[in-house]
Design a protein around this motif. Structure first.
Motif, PDB file in Angstrom:
ATOM      1  N   ALA A 176      46.029  46.092  29.885  1.00 28.37           N
ATOM      2  CA  ALA A 176      44.619  45.725  29.816  1.00 28.37           C
ATOM      3  C   ALA A 176      44.195  45.431  28.385  1.00 28.37           C
ATOM      4  O   ALA A 176      44.853  45.852  27.426  1.00 28.37           O
ATOM      5  CB  ALA A 176      43.761  46.856  30.372  1.00 28.37           C
ATOM      6  N   TRP A 177      43.107  44.703  28.275  1.00 27.19           N
ATOM      7  CA  TRP A 177      42.399  44.512  27.009  1.00 27.19           C
ATOM      8  C   TRP A 177      41.074  45.260  27.095  1.00 27.19           C
ATOM      9  O   TRP A 177      40.321  45.096  28.058  1.00 27.19           O
ATOM     10  CB  TRP A 177      42.137  43.036  26.734  1.00 27.19           C
ATOM     11  CG  TRP A 177      43.358  42.263  26.369  1.00 27.19           C
ATOM     12  CD1 TRP A 177      44.109  41.481  27.184  1.00 27.19           C
ATOM     13  CD2 TRP A 177      43.967  42.182  25.075  1.00 27.19           C
ATOM     14  NE1 TRP A 177      45.151  40.921  26.492  1.00 27.19           N
ATOM     15  CE2 TRP A 177      45.088  41.336  25.180  1.00 27.19           C
ATOM     16  CE3 TRP A 177      43.668  42.731  23.829  1.00 27.19           C
ATOM     17  CZ2 TRP A 177      45.923  41.035  24.102  1.00 27.19           C
ATOM     18  CZ3 TRP A 177      44.499  42.433  22.759  1.00 27.19           C
ATOM     19  CH2 TRP A 177      45.610  41.603  22.896  1.00 27.19           C
ATOM     20  N   TYR A 230      38.443  41.350  35.770  1.00 27.78           N
ATOM     21  CA  TYR A 230      37.703  40.993  34.574  1.00 27.78           C
ATOM     22  C   TYR A 230      36.337  41.669  34.542  1.00 27.78           C
ATOM     23  O   TYR A 230      35.713  41.900  35.580  1.00 27.78           O
ATOM     24  CB  TYR A 230      37.478  39.476  34.510  1.00 27.78           C
ATOM     25  CG  TYR A 230      38.731  38.669  34.327  1.00 27.78           C
ATOM     26  CD1 TYR A 230      39.450  38.201  35.422  1.00 27.78           C
ATOM     27  CD2 TYR A 230      39.203  38.369  33.056  1.00 27.78           C
ATOM     28  CE1 TYR A 230      40.611  37.458  35.257  1.00 27.78           C
ATOM     29  CE2 TYR A 230      40.355  37.632  32.873  1.00 27.78           C
ATOM     30  CZ  TYR A 230      41.056  37.174  33.979  1.00 27.78           C
ATOM     31  OH  TYR A 230      42.205  36.446  33.804  1.00 27.78           O
ATOM     32  N   LEU A 231      35.869  41.933  33.339  1.00 25.78           N
ATOM     33  CA  LEU A 231      34.493  42.330  33.120  1.00 25.78           C
ATOM     34  C   LEU A 231      33.615  41.154  33.527  1.00 25.78           C
ATOM     35  O   LEU A 231      33.941  39.992  33.237  1.00 25.78           O
ATOM     36  CB  LEU A 231      34.310  42.656  31.631  1.00 25.78           C
ATOM     37  CG  LEU A 231      32.979  43.186  31.152  1.00 25.78           C
ATOM     38  CD1 LEU A 231      32.717  44.580  31.718  1.00 25.78           C
ATOM     39  CD2 LEU A 231      32.970  43.227  29.618  1.00 25.78           C
ATOM     40  N   ASP A 232      32.518  41.425  34.212  1.00 27.23           N
ATOM     41  CA  ASP A 232      31.689  40.330  34.724  1.00 27.23           C
ATOM     42  C   ASP A 232      31.257  39.355  33.622  1.00 27.23           C
ATOM     43  O   ASP A 232      31.221  38.137  33.827  1.00 27.23           O
ATOM     44  CB  ASP A 232      30.443  40.894  35.407  1.00 27.23           C
ATOM     45  CG  ASP A 232      30.745  41.446  36.789  1.00 27.23           C
ATOM     46  OD1 ASP A 232      29.879  42.145  37.350  1.00 27.23           O
ATOM     47  OD2 ASP A 232      31.845  41.178  37.311  1.00 27.23           O
ATOM     48  N   SER A 233      30.940  39.869  32.465  1.00 29.50           N
ATOM     49  CA  SER A 233      30.392  39.014  31.407  1.00 29.50           C
ATOM     50  C   SER A 233      31.430  38.079  30.790  1.00 29.50           C
ATOM     51  O   SER A 233      31.060  37.169  30.037  1.00 29.50           O
ATOM     52  CB  SER A 233      29.771  39.875  30.305  1.00 29.50           C
ATOM     53  OG  SER A 233      30.737  40.691  29.704  1.00 29.50           O
ATOM     54  N   VAL A 234      32.713  38.267  31.101  1.00 26.02           N
ATOM     55  CA  VAL A 234      33.736  37.389  30.525  1.00 26.02           C
ATOM     56  C   VAL A 234      34.433  36.538  31.576  1.00 26.02           C
ATOM     57  O   VAL A 234      35.279  35.698  31.231  1.00 26.02           O
ATOM     58  CB  VAL A 234      34.797  38.191  29.729  1.00 26.02           C
ATOM     59  CG1 VAL A 234      34.139  39.096  28.711  1.00 26.02           C
ATOM     60  CG2 VAL A 234      35.725  38.966  30.639  1.00 26.02           C
ATOM     61  N   VAL A 250      37.878  44.860  29.289  1.00 16.94           N
ATOM     62  CA  VAL A 250      37.573  43.433  29.362  1.00 16.94           C
ATOM     63  C   VAL A 250      38.347  42.766  30.494  1.00 16.94           C
ATOM     64  O   VAL A 250      37.788  41.996  31.274  1.00 16.94           O
ATOM     65  CB  VAL A 250      37.911  42.753  28.025  1.00 16.94           C
ATOM     66  CG1 VAL A 250      37.719  41.250  28.118  1.00 16.94           C
ATOM     67  CG2 VAL A 250      37.073  43.346  26.897  1.00 16.94           C
ATOM     68  N   ALA A 251      39.633  43.023  30.564  1.00 15.09           N
ATOM     69  CA  ALA A 251      40.486  42.410  31.575  1.00 15.09           C
ATOM     70  C   ALA A 251      41.733  43.256  31.737  1.00 15.09           C
ATOM     71  O   ALA A 251      42.132  43.962  30.808  1.00 15.09           O
ATOM     72  CB  ALA A 251      40.863  40.988  31.179  1.00 15.09           C
ATOM     73  N   ALA A 252      42.332  43.176  32.929  1.00 14.05           N
ATOM     74  CA  ALA A 252      43.548  43.937  33.196  1.00 14.05           C
ATOM     75  C   ALA A 252      44.459  43.136  34.106  1.00 14.05           C
ATOM     76  O   ALA A 252      43.998  42.288  34.882  1.00 14.05           O
ATOM     77  CB  ALA A 252      43.216  45.284  33.826  1.00 14.05           C
ATOM     78  N   LEU A 282      44.900  51.771  38.928  1.00 16.09           N
ATOM     79  CA  LEU A 282      44.490  51.579  37.538  1.00 16.09           C
ATOM     80  C   LEU A 282      43.809  50.233  37.351  1.00 16.09           C
ATOM     81  O   LEU A 282      42.829  50.105  36.624  1.00 16.09           O
ATOM     82  CB  LEU A 282      45.695  51.697  36.610  1.00 16.09           C
ATOM     83  CG  LEU A 282      45.431  52.043  35.148  1.00 16.09           C
ATOM     84  CD1 LEU A 282      44.760  53.397  35.036  1.00 16.09           C
ATOM     85  CD2 LEU A 282      46.721  52.021  34.349  1.00 16.09           C
ATOM     86  N   LEU A 283      44.317  49.235  38.051  1.00 21.06           N
ATOM     87  CA  LEU A 283      43.722  47.906  37.969  1.00 21.06           C
ATOM     88  C   LEU A 283      42.293  47.923  38.477  1.00 21.06           C
ATOM     89  O   LEU A 283      41.396  47.334  37.900  1.00 21.06           O
ATOM     90  CB  LEU A 283      44.557  46.908  38.761  1.00 21.06           C
ATOM     91  CG  LEU A 283      44.067  45.475  38.751  1.00 21.06           C
ATOM     92  CD1 LEU A 283      44.357  44.817  37.405  1.00 21.06           C
ATOM     93  CD2 LEU A 283      44.700  44.668  39.876  1.00 21.06           C
ATOM     94  N   ARG A 284      42.063  48.598  39.608  1.00 24.30           N
ATOM     95  CA  ARG A 284      40.744  48.575  40.240  1.00 24.30           C
ATOM     96  C   ARG A 284      39.766  49.532  39.572  1.00 24.30           C
ATOM     97  O   ARG A 284      38.589  49.211  39.425  1.00 24.30           O
ATOM     98  CB  ARG A 284      40.870  48.957  41.713  1.00 24.30           C
ATOM     99  CG  ARG A 284      41.628  47.949  42.565  1.00 24.30           C
ATOM    100  CD  ARG A 284      41.488  48.315  44.049  1.00 24.30           C
ATOM    101  NE  ARG A 284      41.967  49.664  44.318  1.00 24.30           N
ATOM    102  CZ  ARG A 284      43.215  49.947  44.645  1.00 24.30           C
ATOM    103  NH1 ARG A 284      44.119  48.989  44.726  1.00 24.30           N
ATOM    104  NH2 ARG A 284      43.586  51.190  44.895  1.00 24.30           N
TER     105      ARG A 284
END
Length: 127
Positions: free
Chosen positions: A35-36, A59-63, A48-50, A105-107
């Motif tokens: 992840a980032w 992804y984070l919604d804003s990105v 931010v993302a995974a 972990l992803l979710r």
């Protein structure tokens, strides 16, 4: 255990693009969810993302639609392509790894669930 080294941070103007890289080393690197995260001054660390072992991503919604997370075929390099950058994207960006494969972990994984971290790379976006 894996070791993570980030690079690619820089200063750009609003609307610009950057690609962050994270070199992943260690004997079990294929079994990790990667992840980032990012942390702006005075704020907490946000995911931010995974990307998980099977290539699934979140992804984070804003990105969403602006950032893309990916790995090379050997899973030795994690990338974050960032387009249409905004001043609010300014932060220290960290690469992180945690036990993957089952999707949990992803979710749901947050900062405390990722066990390995890089040192970070700074992204600054000016308006």
């Amino acid at each position: 255990q894996v070791q993570l080294v980030e690079s690619g941070g820089n200063s750009v103007q609003s609307g610009g693009s950057l690609t962050l890289s994270c070199v992943v080393s260690g004997s079990s690197h294929r079994n990790y969810c990667l992840a980032w995260f990012r942390q702006a001054p005075g704020k907490g660390r946000d995911r931010v993302a995974a990307i998980d072992v099977d290539g699934s991503t979140t992804y984070l919604d804003s990105v969403k639609v602006r950032f893309t997370i990916s790995q090379d075929s050997r899973k030795r390099t994690l990338l974050l392509q960032m387009d249409n950058l905004k001043p609010e994207d300014t932060a220290m960006y960290y690469c992180a790894a945690g036990p993957g494969g089952d999707g949990w972990l992803l979710r749901q994984g947050n900062e405390r669930d990722f066990t390995c971290w890089g040192q970070g790379t700074q992204v600054t976006v000016s308006s």
